[in-house]
Design an enzyme around this catalytic site. Structure first.
Site, PDB file in Angstrom:
ATOM      1  N   GLY A  38       0.841  -1.206   0.000  1.00 36.78           N
ATOM      2  CA  GLY A  38       0.000   0.000   0.000  1.00 36.78           C
ATOM      3  C   GLY A  38       0.868   1.244   0.000  1.00 36.78           C
ATOM      4  O   GLY A  38       0.640   2.189  -0.764  1.00 36.78           O
ATOM      5  N   ARG A  40       3.961   1.521  -0.979  1.00 41.53           N
ATOM      6  CA  ARG A  40       4.740   1.648  -2.221  1.00 41.53           C
ATOM      7  C   ARG A  40       3.916   2.321  -3.311  1.00 41.53           C
ATOM      8  O   ARG A  40       4.432   3.118  -4.101  1.00 41.53           O
ATOM      9  CB  ARG A  40       5.212   0.259  -2.682  1.00 41.53           C
ATOM     10  CG  ARG A  40       6.347  -0.229  -1.831  1.00 41.53           C
ATOM     11  CD  ARG A  40       6.723  -1.664  -2.080  1.00 41.53           C
ATOM     12  NE  ARG A  40       7.849  -1.986  -1.199  1.00 41.53           N
ATOM     13  CZ  ARG A  40       8.463  -3.153  -1.149  1.00 41.53           C
ATOM     14  NH1 ARG A  40       8.042  -4.146  -1.920  1.00 41.53           N
ATOM     15  NH2 ARG A  40       9.482  -3.348  -0.344  1.00 41.53           N
ATOM     16  N   ARG A  65      13.090  32.181 -19.784  1.00 40.11           N
ATOM     17  CA  ARG A  65      14.516  32.516 -19.798  1.00 40.11           C
ATOM     18  C   ARG A  65      15.022  32.761 -21.229  1.00 40.11           C
ATOM     19  O   ARG A  65      14.865  31.913 -22.107  1.00 40.11           O
ATOM     20  CB  ARG A  65      15.302  31.363 -19.166  1.00 40.11           C
ATOM     21  CG  ARG A  65      16.802  31.467 -19.273  1.00 40.11           C
ATOM     22  CD  ARG A  65      17.360  32.490 -18.337  1.00 40.11           C
ATOM     23  NE  ARG A  65      18.828  32.432 -18.277  1.00 40.11           N
ATOM     24  CZ  ARG A  65      19.576  33.422 -17.824  1.00 40.11           C
ATOM     25  NH1 ARG A  65      19.024  34.544 -17.390  1.00 40.11           N
ATOM     26  NH2 ARG A  65      20.884  33.293 -17.774  1.00 40.11           N
ATOM     27  N   GLN A 157      18.780  21.248 -14.331  1.00 40.83           N
ATOM     28  CA  GLN A 157      19.640  21.490 -15.500  1.00 40.83           C
ATOM     29  C   GLN A 157      19.060  22.608 -16.369  1.00 40.83           C
ATOM     30  O   GLN A 157      19.794  23.481 -16.840  1.00 40.83           O
ATOM     31  CB  GLN A 157      19.777  20.189 -16.310  1.00 40.83           C
ATOM     32  CG  GLN A 157      20.950  20.172 -17.267  1.00 40.83           C
ATOM     33  CD  GLN A 157      22.298  20.245 -16.550  1.00 40.83           C
ATOM     34  OE1 GLN A 157      22.396  19.944 -15.367  1.00 40.83           O
ATOM     35  NE2 GLN A 157      23.317  20.687 -17.251  1.00 40.83           N
ATOM     36  N   HIS A 159      17.212  24.995 -15.394  1.00 40.02           N
ATOM     37  CA  HIS A 159      17.336  26.272 -14.671  1.00 40.02           C
ATOM     38  C   HIS A 159      18.774  26.782 -14.652  1.00 40.02           C
ATOM     39  O   HIS A 159      19.031  27.890 -14.163  1.00 40.02           O
ATOM     40  CB  HIS A 159      16.853  26.121 -13.217  1.00 40.02           C
ATOM     41  CG  HIS A 159      15.366  26.140 -13.060  1.00 40.02           C
ATOM     42  ND1 HIS A 159      14.559  25.111 -13.499  1.00 40.02           N
ATOM     43  CD2 HIS A 159      14.530  27.062 -12.528  1.00 40.02           C
ATOM     44  CE1 HIS A 159      13.292  25.395 -13.222  1.00 40.02           C
ATOM     45  NE2 HIS A 159      13.253  26.571 -12.638  1.00 40.02           N
ATOM     46  N   GLU A 184      10.271   2.989   1.861  1.00 44.64           N
ATOM     47  CA  GLU A 184       9.352   1.882   1.523  1.00 44.64           C
ATOM     48  C   GLU A 184      10.043   0.874   0.595  1.00 44.64           C
ATOM     49  O   GLU A 184       9.407   0.240  -0.242  1.00 44.64           O
ATOM     50  CB  GLU A 184       8.045   2.402   0.908  1.00 44.64           C
ATOM     51  CG  GLU A 184       7.239   3.316   1.798  1.00 44.64           C
ATOM     52  CD  GLU A 184       6.928   2.744   3.176  1.00 44.64           C
ATOM     53  OE1 GLU A 184       7.039   1.519   3.353  1.00 44.64           O
ATOM     54  OE2 GLU A 184       6.597   3.536   4.076  1.00 44.64           O
TER      55      GLU A 184
HETATM   56  C1  LIG Z   1      12.593  10.461   5.580  1.00 41.62           C
HETATM   57  C2  LIG Z   1      12.446   9.019   5.924  1.00 41.62           C
HETATM   58  C3  LIG Z   1      11.231   8.548   6.408  1.00 41.62           C
HETATM   59  C4  LIG Z   1      11.100   7.202   6.740  1.00 41.62           C
HETATM   60  N1  LIG Z   1       9.913   6.789   7.247  1.00 41.62           N
HETATM   61  C5  LIG Z   1       9.790   5.524   7.703  1.00 41.62           C
HETATM   62  C6  LIG Z   1       8.606   5.093   8.365  1.00 41.62           C
HETATM   63  O1  LIG Z   1       7.657   5.854   8.513  1.00 41.62           O
HETATM   64  N2  LIG Z   1       8.560   3.813   8.817  1.00 41.62           N
HETATM   65  C7  LIG Z   1       9.596   2.950   8.660  1.00 41.62           C
HETATM   66  O2  LIG Z   1       9.505   1.809   9.104  1.00 41.62           O
HETATM   67  N3  LIG Z   1      10.718   3.333   8.036  1.00 41.62           N
HETATM   68  C8  LIG Z   1      10.855   4.591   7.567  1.00 41.62           C
HETATM   69  N4  LIG Z   1      12.013   4.997   6.950  1.00 41.62           N
HETATM   70  C9  LIG Z   1      13.075   4.001   6.741  1.00 41.62           C
HETATM   71  C10 LIG Z   1      13.175   3.601   5.267  1.00 41.62           C
HETATM   72  O3  LIG Z   1      12.071   2.834   4.871  1.00 41.62           O
HETATM   73  C11 LIG Z   1      14.497   2.841   5.045  1.00 41.62           C
HETATM   74  O4  LIG Z   1      15.549   3.769   5.233  1.00 41.62           O
HETATM   75  C12 LIG Z   1      14.573   2.260   3.652  1.00 41.62           C
HETATM   76  O5  LIG Z   1      13.614   1.225   3.475  1.00 41.62           O
HETATM   77  C13 LIG Z   1      15.949   1.647   3.339  1.00 41.62           C
HETATM   78  O6  LIG Z   1      16.367   0.794   4.349  1.00 41.62           O
HETATM   79  P1  LIG Z   1      17.757   1.048   5.095  1.00 41.62           P
HETATM   80  O7  LIG Z   1      17.896   2.507   5.371  1.00 41.62           O
HETATM   81  O8  LIG Z   1      17.830   0.095   6.210  1.00 41.62           O
HETATM   82  O9  LIG Z   1      18.830   0.722   3.985  1.00 41.62           O
HETATM   83  P2  LIG Z   1      19.624  -0.658   3.800  1.00 41.62           P
HETATM   84  O10 LIG Z   1      18.637  -1.785   3.780  1.00 41.62           O
HETATM   85  O11 LIG Z   1      20.747  -0.726   4.768  1.00 41.62           O
HETATM   86  O12 LIG Z   1      20.185  -0.447   2.329  1.00 41.62           O
HETATM   87  C14 LIG Z   1      21.456   0.157   2.062  1.00 41.62           C
HETATM   88  C15 LIG Z   1      21.828  -0.147   0.615  1.00 41.62           C
HETATM   89  O13 LIG Z   1      21.908  -1.572   0.427  1.00 41.62           O
HETATM   90  C16 LIG Z   1      21.049  -1.990  -0.607  1.00 41.62           C
HETATM   91  N5  LIG Z   1      20.431  -3.280  -0.278  1.00 41.62           N
HETATM   92  C17 LIG Z   1      19.973  -3.695   0.925  1.00 41.62           C
HETATM   93  N6  LIG Z   1      19.455  -4.936   0.830  1.00 41.62           N
HETATM   94  C18 LIG Z   1      19.572  -5.311  -0.446  1.00 41.62           C
HETATM   95  C19 LIG Z   1      19.233  -6.498  -1.182  1.00 41.62           C
HETATM   96  N7  LIG Z   1      18.628  -7.535  -0.620  1.00 41.62           N
HETATM   97  N8  LIG Z   1      19.532  -6.539  -2.523  1.00 41.62           N
HETATM   98  C20 LIG Z   1      20.128  -5.486  -3.118  1.00 41.62           C
HETATM   99  N9  LIG Z   1      20.484  -4.344  -2.464  1.00 41.62           N
HETATM  100  C21 LIG Z   1      20.211  -4.257  -1.164  1.00 41.62           C
HETATM  101  C22 LIG Z   1      19.978  -0.901  -0.684  1.00 41.62           C
HETATM  102  O14 LIG Z   1      19.352  -0.836  -1.966  1.00 41.62           O
HETATM  103  C23 LIG Z   1      20.780   0.349  -0.378  1.00 41.62           C
HETATM  104  O15 LIG Z   1      21.427   0.783  -1.558  1.00 41.62           O
HETATM  105  C24 LIG Z   1      12.183   6.317   6.591  1.00 41.62           C
HETATM  106  C25 LIG Z   1      13.394   6.795   6.109  1.00 41.62           C
HETATM  107  C26 LIG Z   1      13.529   8.131   5.792  1.00 41.62           C
HETATM  108  C27 LIG Z   1      14.868   8.634   5.291  1.00 41.62           C
END
Ligand SMILES: Cc1cc2nc3c(=O)[nH]c(=O)nc-3n(C[C@H](O)[C@H](O)[C@H](O)COP(=O)(O)OP(=O)(O)OC[C@H]3O[C@@H](n4cnc5c(N)ncnc54)[C@H](O)[C@@H]3O)c2cc1C
Length: 314
Positions: A38, A40, A65, A157, A159, A184
């Site tokens: 949902g 996503r 511009r 770009q 701008h 997400e």
């Molecule tokens: C502004 C903001 C709001 C947010 N709000 C919420 C919220 O309301 N609720 C909530 O639960 N979370 C929330 N989050 C967390 C967010 O969902 C996660 O940061 C995001 O899903 C990525 O997970 P991670 O940060 O643990 O990155 P990681 O999982 O550590 O990923 C780091 C890198 O590794 C790669 N990677 C990881 N696993 C794999 C795999 N299996 N295959 C290939 N590549 C991989 C990723 O693509 C990425 O490039 C929020 C984050 C932000 C910044």
């Protein structure tokens, strides 16, 4: 960095009394996946909004511009950027709407099933919509969020130096767009969810179903291009899965998912154009762009041998 209107912080609970909500062993596969699918879809919608914002800001600025005695929109290089931005925007919206329709359909059947037993045909249709929703949700989130980022980049770009400063809205759009391909589930995680539908043929089935659609005579050549892209996609899927190594499929997954995305979005724009001629320009620009992207991926896959994988592993 962005979305400052939505303050974000981490919450830590220590020794807090807790009660189980729902059933054991259903947490990840049922509740979290339902919540994330949902959400996503929501991010795909957010991405379409950002793409629209980026396009409007870029278009207005390019008309306003003046450089070298004329509006910059008259330079072919600027005109091309704007046309591609608009095509990506229209394609993103088409994919979002197709996906939301699949979700609506299977949820409506879920609701009906609470009131009465579904017929065999209804059950079959509900299952099909559920499968399509499952396949299109990561595709929509992945493609629209990457396009939102590309459109935000192109907006800056157009701008020029002013876009880098805080004076114009595009600076905020650029920062706000960045999170869409991360939260997400990052684009890489959308690919992990989508690749199953590459290897099991969900996307190809949907695409083949559309290859028999009627279109206007003036769109026949574009449809022919989509059919050719489909052949390249099917051959690439076969080449990758034929190696018989799941690690190899993982390595090529993003390329294959993107190929499917370009073809699906192309067919959706073809449908839009059949209903309303205003979409024709975006259809033609998008398919031309997608054709080159699909050919690039097909070429990479065709010229890659599994032993080269070691260059990409750590
Ligand atoms: C502004 C903001 C709001 C947010 N709000 C919420 C919220 O309301 N609720 C909530 O639960 N979370 C929330 N989050 C967390 C967010 O969902 C996660 O940061 C995001 O899903 C990525 O997970 P991670 O940060 O643990 O990155 P990681 O999982 O550590 O990923 C780091 C890198 O590794 C790669 N990677 C990881 N696993 C794999 C795999 N299996 N295959 C290939 N590549 C991989 C990723 O693509 C990425 O490039 C929020 C984050 C932000 C910044």
């Amino acid at each position: 960095m962005g979305i400052k209107g939505s303050p974000t912080c981490e919450l830590v609970y220590k020794d807090a009394p807790a009660e189980l909500v729902g059933s054991r062993r259903m947490g990840l596969i049922k509740y979290v996946m339902a919540l994330m699918n949902g959400a996503r879809l929501g991010i795909a919608a957010q991405s379409v909004g950002l793409s629209e914002n980026a396009y409007r800001e870029a278009l207005a600025y390019a008309r306003d511009r003046k450089q070298f005695g004329k509006a910059i929109i008259e330079f072919p290089a600027v005109g091309e950027i704007l046309s591609v931005m608009k095509a990506k925007l229209d394609a993103s919206r088409a994919l979002l709407y197709a996906c939301t329709r699949f979700v609506d359909m299977y949820k409506i059947y879920d609701d009906i099933a609470k009131e009465r037993k579904l017929s065999v045909d209804e059950k079959k249709e509900a299952k099909e919509f559920s499968r399509l929703a499952d396949a299109f949700t990561p595709l929509a989130k992945g493609m629209t969020s990457e396009f939102a980022n590309q459109n935000a980049y192109d907006c800056i770009q157009i701008h020029g130096g002013s876009g880098f400063m805080k004076d114009y809205a595009c600076e905020r759009v650029y920062r706000d767009a960045r999170i869409t391909s991360i939260y997400e589930g990052t684009t890489q995680l959308q690919v992990v969810a989508a690749i199953r539908h590459v290897t099991t043929g969900t996307y190809l089935g949907w695409i083949n179903g559309h290859s028999s659609m009627e279109c206007l005579p003036e769109d026949q050549a574009t449809k022919g291009t989509l059919e050719f892209m489909t052949q390249q996609y099917a051959a690439a899927v076969e080449a990758v899965t034929g190696v018989g190594d799941p690690g190899y499929v993982d390595f090529m997954a993003r390329r294959l998912v993107e190929m499917a995305g370009y073809i699906v979005m192309g067919y959706l724009l073809l449908e839009d154009t059949t209903r309303c001629a205003d979409f024709r320009r975006s259809l033609e620009v998008f398919v031309k762009y997608g054709q080159a992207e699909v050919a690039k991926h097909a070429d990479f896959i065709a010229n890659f041998t599994p032993d080269q994988l070691s260059n990409y592993t750590f």
